[in-house]
Design an enzyme around this catalytic site. Structure first.
Site, PDB file in Angstrom:
ATOM      1  N   PRO A  62       0.786  -1.242   0.000  1.00 25.00           N
ATOM      2  CA  PRO A  62       0.000   0.000   0.000  1.00 25.00           C
ATOM      3  C   PRO A  62       0.816   1.290   0.000  1.00 25.00           C
ATOM      4  O   PRO A  62       0.277   2.344   0.311  1.00 25.00           O
ATOM      5  CB  PRO A  62      -0.806  -0.126   1.298  1.00 25.00           C
ATOM      6  CG  PRO A  62       0.113  -0.868   2.220  1.00 25.00           C
ATOM      7  CD  PRO A  62       0.886  -1.824   1.357  1.00 25.00           C
ATOM      8  N   GLY A  63       2.088   1.214  -0.323  1.00 23.46           N
ATOM      9  CA  GLY A  63       2.799   2.456  -0.597  1.00 23.46           C
ATOM     10  C   GLY A  63       3.585   3.075   0.539  1.00 23.46           C
ATOM     11  O   GLY A  63       4.035   4.217   0.422  1.00 23.46           O
TER      12      GLY A  63
ATOM     13  N   LYS B 213       6.590   2.350   1.461  1.00 27.68           N
ATOM     14  CA  LYS B 213       7.943   2.608   0.974  1.00 27.68           C
ATOM     15  C   LYS B 213       7.930   3.515  -0.261  1.00 27.68           C
ATOM     16  O   LYS B 213       8.839   4.314  -0.450  1.00 27.68           O
ATOM     17  CB  LYS B 213       8.667   1.289   0.703  1.00 27.68           C
ATOM     18  CG  LYS B 213       8.763   0.441   1.962  1.00 27.68           C
ATOM     19  CD  LYS B 213       9.436  -0.880   1.768  1.00 27.68           C
ATOM     20  CE  LYS B 213       9.241  -1.784   2.984  1.00 27.68           C
ATOM     21  NZ  LYS B 213       7.886  -2.412   3.045  1.00 27.68           N
TER      22      LYS B 213
ATOM     23  N   CYS C 187       9.915  -9.556   4.527  1.00 29.60           N
ATOM     24  CA  CYS C 187       9.717  -9.575   5.978  1.00 29.60           C
ATOM     25  C   CYS C 187       9.624 -11.026   6.432  1.00 29.60           C
ATOM     26  O   CYS C 187       8.752 -11.384   7.220  1.00 29.60           O
ATOM     27  CB  CYS C 187       8.504  -8.745   6.386  1.00 29.60           C
ATOM     28  SG  CYS C 187       7.009  -9.119   5.480  1.00 29.60           S
TER      29      CYS C 187
HETATM   30  C1  LIG Z   1       5.260  -6.825   0.981  1.00 31.12           C
HETATM   31  S1  LIG Z   1       3.951  -6.177   0.036  1.00 31.12           S
HETATM   32  C2  LIG Z   1       4.591  -4.596  -0.426  1.00 31.12           C
HETATM   33  C3  LIG Z   1       4.551  -3.532   0.638  1.00 31.12           C
HETATM   34  C4  LIG Z   1       4.907  -2.167   0.094  1.00 31.12           C
HETATM   35  N1  LIG Z   1       6.220  -2.189  -0.540  1.00 31.12           N
HETATM   36  C5  LIG Z   1       4.864  -1.096   1.168  1.00 31.12           C
HETATM   37  O1  LIG Z   1       5.921  -0.717   1.672  1.00 31.12           O
HETATM   38  O2  LIG Z   1       3.781  -0.587   1.493  1.00 31.12           O
HETATM   39  C6  LIG Z   1       3.995  -7.073  -1.466  1.00 31.12           C
HETATM   40  C7  LIG Z   1       3.077  -6.573  -2.556  1.00 31.12           C
HETATM   41  O3  LIG Z   1       3.365  -7.293  -3.742  1.00 31.12           O
HETATM   42  C8  LIG Z   1       2.201  -7.415  -4.509  1.00 31.12           C
HETATM   43  N2  LIG Z   1       2.438  -8.478  -5.506  1.00 31.12           N
HETATM   44  C9  LIG Z   1       2.264  -9.813  -5.385  1.00 31.12           C
HETATM   45  N3  LIG Z   1       2.628 -10.448  -6.521  1.00 31.12           N
HETATM   46  C10 LIG Z   1       3.048  -9.483  -7.387  1.00 31.12           C
HETATM   47  C11 LIG Z   1       3.544  -9.495  -8.720  1.00 31.12           C
HETATM   48  N4  LIG Z   1       3.689 -10.638  -9.394  1.00 31.12           N
HETATM   49  N5  LIG Z   1       3.867  -8.299  -9.300  1.00 31.12           N
HETATM   50  C12 LIG Z   1       3.736  -7.145  -8.619  1.00 31.12           C
HETATM   51  N6  LIG Z   1       3.279  -7.078  -7.351  1.00 31.12           N
HETATM   52  C13 LIG Z   1       2.944  -8.232  -6.743  1.00 31.12           C
HETATM   53  C14 LIG Z   1       1.132  -7.672  -3.474  1.00 31.12           C
HETATM   54  O4  LIG Z   1      -0.143  -7.297  -3.990  1.00 31.12           O
HETATM   55  C15 LIG Z   1       1.589  -6.777  -2.321  1.00 31.12           C
HETATM   56  O5  LIG Z   1       0.933  -5.541  -2.369  1.00 31.12           O
END
Ligand SMILES: C[S@@+](CC[C@H](N)C(=O)[O-])C[C@H]1O[C@@H](n2cnc3c(N)ncnc32)[C@H](O)[C@@H]1O
Lengths: 166, 303
Positions: free
Chosen positions: B109-110, B112, B230
């Protein structure tokens, strides 16, 4: 090509470059902020303006080729294609500090009611229409959102999803 | 906690590790320097009677021992964003500069994404990708509230990220904060291990490899990529790094991290990984009383 409403089209600079007669120009957008709120045009130097769907303008820093079909491009800034253009809460929070006209300062209680979405009767000598609402935070005035002043009443324009009991 | 047992051989003071995993983690907030200064946020939180504790390695972070970030003035103004201490690490390691082009491969959800924009003084371009529309909507809400003007959002699978919308330009840097088994978030979500299976870990590892590979490909020569998860699972950490070292032209480099940590591991069960994965860092909950995290810095050689 997917649904047209997800496509961003860059605003033409001036009337001469305009193909869609209903589309706002960059010049008109800058004039709007200056005329209504006294925000100097330099405030938006380095930004590009984009329209997505009918009337919703976004402000961005990059210059991707127009039109571009993506999910988001910077932040929403202004609603056009209606009689009275309406700034977004986000634009006002980010750029409202440069405003010198049509700014109304609320005390703490009124500011709370405003962000909770309540309309309230209060005195205002200026123009009717959209106002930039501020309150004091950490000892300085800080723009909080947009209000619509009509008939002796300040109507909160805080979108439903943003309302809070602070 | 049972899935964590398999880490007994690689974690020092395993009992302290498990104890820490069982303790809940207080909320933390990051100051959004696009809209406010650390000083004004401190004043506004104090005016709202919200108790804060400083974080010694980062002056724009506050722990809120008694509150959660939602309903207060600084939050409404987008001056703060709820973000845990370890989650702040990868963007600081990536260290993006104003005016650069940065790809955030798994952005929603953004937290980072918006931190990257703030580190760049909201000047330049951050392309934020996610494959989940619901989560993209949360990302959009956050970029709006935080007043970020430099983020473009794309909905696609990061493994096939397209440069076309931006005229084919590559990136100076990329952040790859992949979906993972989230073991390290146990202190915030105690039921996170309930659905743990090895086959999920192995499956998601394939996705992680694909996204990191794409990130290295779209980063210009001389550029930097940061990979983070994580989770503690080596299948999702060192094994992914080992794969991209094989498949692409990049190096895993050392970096300074002002938090206690352990190095990446070169042996796991019957696998061994390239020696440079020891430059990656493992952060365990008992080290700094935080969540668990893994973070590696990669460089794409200059031409
Ligand atoms: C650990 S979370 C990211 C958290 C985000 N970086 C933050 O700091 O708020 C991983 C994200 O990867 C997305 N995701 C899963 N598979 C994906 C793919 N193949 N391509 C792009 N995003 C993907 C998920 O929907 C999720 O929102």
């Amino acid at each position: 090509m997917s649904d047209q409403s997800t496509v961003f089209t860059r605003l033409p600079e001036t009337d001469d470059e305009r193909e869609d007669p209903e589309r706002a120009t960059r010049e008109e957008v800058l004039d709007f902020w200056t005329d209504r709120f006294g925000v100097p045009p330099e405030t938006f130097e380095g930004y590009t303006f984009w329209e997505r769907g009918a009337g919703k303008l976004w402000l961005y820093q990059g210059t991707p080729p127009s039109p571009v079909d993506i999910e988001g491009l910077g932040m929403t800034v202004l609603r056009t294609r209606q009689e009275h253009w309406k700034p977004t809460l986000e634009a006002v929070q980010r750029f409202g500090e440069h405003a010198s006209e049509n700014v109304i300062r609320l005390d703490e209680d009124a500011a709370r009611a405003f962000v909770a979405g309540e309309d309230q009767e209060l005195d205002w000598d200026g123009d009717w229409g959209y106002l930039i609402v501020t309150h004091d935070l950490a000892d300085e005035p800080e723009p909080v959102g947009v209000g619509l002043y009509v008939y002796g009443e300040l109507r909160s324009q805080v979108p439903k999803g943003r309302r809070r009991e602070v | 906690m049972e899935p964590l047992d398999r880490y007994r051989p690689i974690i020092d003071d395993f009992e302290a590790f498990i104890d820490a995993c069982e303790r809940p983690l207080p909320s933390a907030v990051r100051v959004n320097t696009i809209k406010a200064t650390v000083e004004r946020v401190r004043t506004a939180l104090a005016d709202a009677d919200i108790a804060v504790e400083p974080v010694d390695w980062h002056d724009g972070l506050f722990v809120l021992p008694e509150d959660s970030p939602g309903a207060n003035w600084p939050y409404f103004h987008g001056w703060i964003h709820g973000q845990e201490e370890v989650s702040v690490i990868p963007a600081t390691v990536l260290d993006p500069q104003p005016g650069e082009r940065v790809w955030d491969a798994c952005a929603a959800p953004g937290s980072k994404t918006t931190q990257l924009a703030a580190l760049m003084d909201d000047a330049g371009e951050v392309v934020a990708t996610d494959n989940n529309l619901g989560r993209i909507s949360a990302l959009r809400t956050n970029t709006e509230r935080l007043g970020v003007t430099t983020v473009a959002v794309t909905h696609e699978d990061g493994r096939n990220h397209s440069l076309k919308p931006f005229g084919g330009e590559g990136y100076d840097r990329a952040l790859v904060d992949v979906p993972c088994s989230c073991e390290g978030t146990i202190r915030k979500n105690p039921d996170t291990l309930e659905d743990w299976t090895l086959s999920h870990v192995e499956g998601i590892s394939g996705v992680q490899k694909g996204i990191l590979k794409r990130a290295v490909e779209v980063t210009d020569p001389g550029g930097t990529v940061v990979y983070s998860t994580c989770t503690f699972a080596p299948e999702e950490n060192e094994a992914v790094l080992d794969y991209v070292l094989e498949e692409t032209d990049c190096e895993i480099v050392d970096y300074d991290l002002p938090l206690s940590h352990a190095p990446g591991i070169t042996e796991w069960q019957d696998e061994s990984f390239h020696p440079s994965v020891t430059n990656a860092k493992r952060i365990y909950p008992h080290h700094n009383d935080t969540g668990g995290f893994f973070c590696a810095k990669l460089e794409v050689p200059a031409e």
